[in-house]
Design a protein around this motif. Structure first.
Motif, mmCIF file in Angstrom:
data_model
loop_
_atom_site.group_PDB
_atom_site.id
_atom_site.type_symbol
_atom_site.label_atom_id
_atom_site.label_comp_id
_atom_site.label_asym_id
_atom_site.label_seq_id
_atom_site.Cartn_x
_atom_site.Cartn_y
_atom_site.Cartn_z
ATOM 1 N N UNK A 125 0.884 -1.138 0.180
ATOM 2 C CA UNK A 125 -0.291 -0.271 0.100
ATOM 3 C C UNK A 125 0.937 0.924 -0.192
ATOM 4 N N UNK A 126 0.189 2.254 -0.741
ATOM 5 C CA UNK A 126 0.860 3.579 -0.187
ATOM 6 C C UNK A 126 0.767 4.324 0.024
ATOM 7 N N UNK A 127 0.733 5.615 0.753
ATOM 8 C CA UNK A 127 0.165 6.566 1.699
ATOM 9 C C UNK A 127 0.649 8.031 1.514
ATOM 10 N N UNK A 128 0.027 9.112 2.084
ATOM 11 C CA UNK A 128 0.928 10.138 1.716
ATOM 12 C C UNK A 128 1.727 10.682 3.194
ATOM 13 N N UNK A 129 1.028 10.467 3.635
ATOM 14 C CA UNK A 129 1.649 10.240 5.765
ATOM 15 C C UNK A 129 1.771 9.539 6.845
ATOM 16 N N UNK A 130 1.542 9.483 7.778
ATOM 17 C CA UNK A 130 1.278 8.941 9.141
ATOM 18 C C UNK A 130 -0.024 9.023 8.886
ATOM 19 N N UNK A 131 -1.048 10.553 8.934
ATOM 20 C CA UNK A 131 -2.079 10.342 9.419
ATOM 21 C C UNK A 131 -2.448 9.191 8.041
ATOM 22 N N UNK A 132 -2.718 9.488 6.747
ATOM 23 C CA UNK A 132 -2.757 9.260 5.926
ATOM 24 C C UNK A 132 -3.201 7.123 5.778
ATOM 25 N N UNK A 133 -1.652 6.777 6.871
ATOM 26 C CA UNK A 133 -2.061 5.085 7.214
ATOM 27 C C UNK A 133 -2.636 5.023 7.851
ATOM 28 N N UNK A 134 -3.001 5.994 9.024
ATOM 29 C CA UNK A 134 -3.542 5.654 10.853
ATOM 30 C C UNK A 134 -5.101 5.447 9.933
ATOM 31 N N UNK A 135 -5.165 6.733 8.384
ATOM 32 C CA UNK A 135 -6.673 6.205 8.303
ATOM 33 C C UNK A 135 -7.322 4.862 7.459
ATOM 34 N N UNK A 136 -6.143 4.824 6.493
ATOM 35 C CA UNK A 136 -5.970 3.865 5.928
ATOM 36 C C UNK A 136 -6.157 2.263 7.232
ATOM 37 N N UNK A 137 -4.897 2.018 7.533
ATOM 38 C CA UNK A 137 -5.238 0.984 8.773
ATOM 39 C C UNK A 137 -6.563 1.029 9.372
ATOM 40 N N UNK A 138 -7.273 2.212 9.790
ATOM 41 C CA UNK A 138 -8.566 1.649 10.444
ATOM 42 C C UNK A 138 -9.420 0.853 9.121
ATOM 43 N N UNK A 139 -9.531 1.970 8.212
ATOM 44 C CA UNK A 139 -10.032 1.134 7.114
ATOM 45 C C UNK A 139 -10.319 -0.222 6.675
ATOM 46 N N UNK A 140 -8.994 -0.710 6.841
ATOM 47 C CA UNK A 140 -8.433 -1.826 6.206
ATOM 48 C C UNK A 140 -9.032 -3.222 7.649
ATOM 49 N N UNK A 141 -9.076 -2.052 9.215
ATOM 50 C CA UNK A 141 -9.075 -3.166 10.102
ATOM 51 C C UNK A 141 -11.140 -3.537 9.543
ATOM 52 N N UNK A 142 -11.431 -2.549 9.583
ATOM 53 C CA UNK A 142 -13.321 -2.604 9.406
ATOM 54 C C UNK A 142 -13.804 -3.510 8.693
ATOM 55 N N UNK A 143 -13.106 -2.134 7.644
ATOM 56 C CA UNK A 143 -13.745 -2.544 5.848
ATOM 57 C C UNK A 143 -13.779 -4.058 5.347
#
Length: 167
Positions: A125-143
């Motif tokens: 996966x790619x992300x813009x920054x740490x905050x973007x990764x945190x949102x992605x991580x939550x989406x992966x876990x929940x979605x």
């Protein structure tokens, strides 16, 4: 030994395995597919028309699956890359199918590999920054359905990249 041939338009029979000229042409297409048929033909020792026919035959036989531009992720603002190991609660066919269908809808997931070993899947996966990764991580876990565990590894820098095959 019987050699199987694939008969293509223009009555050219293409072996199921490309010959030496086809391999040379495939290497050149991987290196730079943006060159003209004239230049490619000169490089591999074919006339432009013969080169064009071979490229079309290789495409039609499925050896060439497409052409694309390679973009610079960093210049486009994607500064971080992660490899995420995912373990599922079940390895049933239905669970695998549900996970694979769900991961298709997450644009930050560049690759998803079904694994044999400790993890069921590895995502790149790619992300813009740490905050973007945190949102992605939550989406992966929940979605993503059936996720039991996620283990993330951040890439510090790419040491080697090769988009072509060693043919």
């Amino acid at each position: 030994m019987v050699e199987l041939l694939l008969v293509l338009p223009e009555n050219r029979a293409l072996p199921l395995q490309p010959d030496a000229t086809d391999r040379k042409l495939l290497r050149e297409l991987q290196r730079d597919s943006h060159r003209s048929v004239q230049v490619l033909g000169d490089t591999v020792g074919l006339s432009p028309s013969a080169c064009h026919r071979r490229i079309r035959a290789l495409e039609e036989a499925g050896f060439v699956q497409g052409y694309r531009a390679e973009l610079d992720a960093g210049r486009l603002g994607f500064a971080m890359q992660f490899f995420i190991e995912v373990g599922l609660t079940s390895q049933s066919e239905a669970a695998l199918d549900a996970f694979e269908a769900a991961v298709q809808d997450i644009p930050e997931v560049l690759e998803c590999h079904l694994m044999a070993g400790q993890s069921d899947y590895i995502l790149r996966v790619i992300c813009r920054d740490h905050e973007d990764f945190e949102h992605l991580h939550r989406r992966l876990s929940a979605r993503l359905p059936g996720v039991a565990r996620i283990h993330s590894n951040m890439s510090i820098r790419r040491v080697k990249a090769r988009s072509g095959l060693p043919i």
